[in-house]
Design a protein around this motif. Structure first.
Motif, mmCIF file in Angstrom:
data_model
loop_
_atom_site.group_PDB
_atom_site.id
_atom_site.type_symbol
_atom_site.label_atom_id
_atom_site.label_comp_id
_atom_site.label_asym_id
_atom_site.label_seq_id
_atom_site.Cartn_x
_atom_site.Cartn_y
_atom_site.Cartn_z
ATOM 1 N N ARG A 88 0.826 -1.210 0.000
ATOM 2 C CA ARG A 88 0.000 0.000 0.000
ATOM 3 C C ARG A 88 0.858 1.257 0.000
ATOM 4 N N MET A 89 0.337 2.328 -0.565
ATOM 5 C CA MET A 89 1.001 3.623 -0.510
ATOM 6 C C MET A 89 -0.027 4.734 -0.538
ATOM 7 N N LEU A 90 0.355 5.871 0.044
ATOM 8 C CA LEU A 90 -0.474 7.069 0.014
ATOM 9 C C LEU A 90 0.421 8.274 -0.170
ATOM 10 N N GLN A 91 -0.022 9.190 -1.009
ATOM 11 C CA GLN A 91 0.655 10.479 -1.179
ATOM 12 C C GLN A 91 -0.424 11.553 -1.129
ATOM 13 N N GLU A 92 -0.323 12.446 -0.151
ATOM 14 C CA GLU A 92 -1.355 13.467 0.038
ATOM 15 C C GLU A 92 -0.713 14.835 0.170
ATOM 16 N N THR A 93 -1.190 15.783 -0.603
ATOM 17 C CA THR A 93 -0.666 17.142 -0.580
ATOM 18 C C THR A 93 -1.784 18.101 -0.186
ATOM 19 N N SER A 94 -1.523 18.910 0.854
ATOM 20 C CA SER A 94 -2.551 19.818 1.379
ATOM 21 C C SER A 94 -2.017 21.242 1.445
ATOM 22 N N VAL A 95 -2.929 22.203 1.338
ATOM 23 C CA VAL A 95 -2.590 23.600 1.538
ATOM 24 C C VAL A 95 -3.700 24.242 2.357
ATOM 25 N N MET A 96 -3.300 24.941 3.405
ATOM 26 C CA MET A 96 -4.244 25.600 4.314
ATOM 27 C C MET A 96 -5.283 24.615 4.841
ATOM 28 N N GLY A 97 -4.835 23.385 5.109
ATOM 29 C CA GLY A 97 -5.710 22.380 5.696
ATOM 30 C C GLY A 97 -6.601 21.655 4.723
ATOM 31 N N ASN A 98 -6.556 22.043 3.447
ATOM 32 C CA ASN A 98 -7.393 21.408 2.432
ATOM 33 C C ASN A 98 -6.554 20.507 1.538
ATOM 34 N N VAL A 99 -7.039 19.291 1.289
ATOM 35 C CA VAL A 99 -6.323 18.343 0.443
ATOM 36 C C VAL A 99 -6.446 18.776 -1.009
ATOM 37 N N LEU A 105 -2.869 3.734 -3.199
ATOM 38 C CA LEU A 105 -2.756 2.392 -3.769
ATOM 39 C C LEU A 105 -2.955 1.400 -2.634
ATOM 40 N N ALA A 106 -3.970 0.542 -2.755
ATOM 41 C CA ALA A 106 -4.259 -0.455 -1.722
ATOM 42 C C ALA A 106 -5.092 -1.574 -2.336
ATOM 43 N N ASN A 107 -4.843 -2.783 -1.869
ATOM 44 C CA ASN A 107 -5.598 -3.946 -2.339
ATOM 45 C C ASN A 107 -5.541 -4.104 -3.853
ATOM 46 N N GLY A 108 -4.393 -3.743 -4.420
ATOM 47 C CA GLY A 108 -4.197 -3.924 -5.857
ATOM 48 C C GLY A 108 -4.880 -2.901 -6.731
ATOM 49 N N LYS A 109 -5.509 -1.884 -6.122
ATOM 50 C CA LYS A 109 -6.199 -0.850 -6.882
ATOM 51 C C LYS A 109 -5.665 0.517 -6.483
ATOM 52 N N LEU A 129 3.312 2.180 -9.941
ATOM 53 C CA LEU A 129 3.340 2.769 -8.600
ATOM 54 C C LEU A 129 3.674 1.749 -7.513
ATOM 55 N N LYS A 130 3.651 0.476 -7.854
ATOM 56 C CA LYS A 130 3.959 -0.553 -6.872
ATOM 57 C C LYS A 130 5.319 -0.338 -6.231
ATOM 58 N N SER A 131 6.268 0.229 -6.996
ATOM 59 C CA SER A 131 7.604 0.462 -6.440
ATOM 60 C C SER A 131 7.561 1.407 -5.252
ATOM 61 N N GLN A 132 6.541 2.288 -5.212
ATOM 62 C CA GLN A 132 6.479 3.269 -4.140
ATOM 63 C C GLN A 132 5.836 2.743 -2.869
ATOM 64 N N THR A 133 5.430 1.476 -2.890
ATOM 65 C CA THR A 133 5.014 0.848 -1.641
ATOM 66 C C THR A 133 6.241 0.479 -0.813
ATOM 67 N N TYR A 134 7.424 0.504 -1.435
ATOM 68 C CA TYR A 134 8.672 0.190 -0.736
ATOM 69 C C TYR A 134 9.320 1.475 -0.231
ATOM 70 N N VAL A 135 9.849 1.412 0.985
ATOM 71 C CA VAL A 135 10.533 2.569 1.552
ATOM 72 C C VAL A 135 11.819 2.838 0.778
ATOM 73 N N PHE A 136 12.532 1.770 0.422
ATOM 74 C CA PHE A 136 13.717 1.866 -0.425
ATOM 75 C C PHE A 136 13.491 0.980 -1.655
ATOM 76 N N PRO A 137 12.773 1.497 -2.648
ATOM 77 C CA PRO A 137 12.442 0.666 -3.821
ATOM 78 C C PRO A 137 13.672 0.219 -4.605
ATOM 79 N N GLU A 138 14.772 0.951 -4.469
ATOM 80 C CA GLU A 138 15.978 0.617 -5.239
ATOM 81 C C GLU A 138 16.424 -0.818 -4.974
#
Length: 243
Positions: A88-99, A105-109, A129-138
């Motif tokens: 699983r992975m999540l990337q969230e960007t917010s400004v002034m408290g608003n996403v 990415l979770a459960n293959g979707k 994007l599966k590579s970004q579920t790894y902390v060190f994808p390299e």
């Protein structure tokens, strides 16, 4: 205000895609380039050693990262979760408290949302994007089916760096640069995402991570610096973290 949200949206998309977007290299240039003595596997192995070694890296099962960037005096907050145990992975960007932008990415979707709209990610993008579920994808490039090709050295901020072309199973490519002297990753570059430079490496729980990113992209009017606020490893995560 609209500019701020657009910048936040762009920043989130760039950070989400820095390992996923395509950089379609010219084959004629590839053929004409002299390869370095270090093969790609050695360069990656040296990077893993530089950040703390395979034993320390292997202990990390997930990470929760929070960063901040300033755009025209407004704080943009970026939160990222990599959960390699559960894919699983999540990337969230917010400004002034608003996403402004979120990618999950979770459960293959996967899905991406921003500016009031949401769309499901294609199977191809989920795969990339599966590579970004790894902390060190390299350390997992080969297992993920990536092809690594060394293309000599270049100067990155006056430092000699090995240049690697990273090709995903679907043919998408990124370019990565690793310091000849330290082994650390200095930059990721592509036509799609621009340049992301990794700066100010600091040791956290036995591994070194960059605490600052310098981001250059045509979507952004200026170079943005994202600074680490916190980085935590091996946290207790739930399904609620990926909604």
């Amino acid at each position: 205000m609209k500019k701020i949200f657009v910048a936040a949206l762009a920043l989130g998309i760039i950070l989400t895609g820095f390992n996923a977007k395509a950089y379609m290299a010219d084959k004629a240039v590839l053929a004409a380039t002299t390869l370095v003595e270090n093969d790609p596997t050695t360069i990656i192995d040296n990077y893993i050693k530089a950040v703390g070694g395979k034993a320390n890296v292997s202990k990390i099962k997930n990470s929760v990262l929070v960063m901040e960037a300033d755009f025209q005096g407004n704080a943009i907050v970026i939160r990222g979760i990599s959960d390699q145990e559960n894919g699983r992975m999540l990337q969230e960007t917010s400004v002034m408290g608003n996403v402004a932008q979120k990618t999950v990415l979770a459960n293959g979707k996967g899905k991406m949302s921003g500016m009031g709209q949401e769309q499901e990610l294609t199977e191809e993008m989920v795969s990339v994007l599966k590579s970004q579920t790894y902390v060190f994808p390299e350390m997992h490039y080969i297992d993920l089916g990536y092809v690594l090709e060394a293309q000599g050295t270049e100067k990155i901020d006056e430092e000699d760096a090995y240049k690697l072309i990273i090709t995903a199973p679907n043919g998408m490519k990124t370019v990565e640069y690793y310091s000849v002297s330290s082994g650390l990753k200095l930059r990721t570059s592509s036509d799609a995402t621009g340049e992301i430079s990794y700066l100010d490496y600091t040791e956290i729980e036995g591994v070194k991570v960059p605490t600052k990113l310098a981001i250059k992209n045509p979507m952004l009017p200026v170079t943005l610096e994202a600074k680490m606020v916190s980085m935590k490893f091996n946290q207790v995560l739930s399904d609620e973290d990926f909604k």
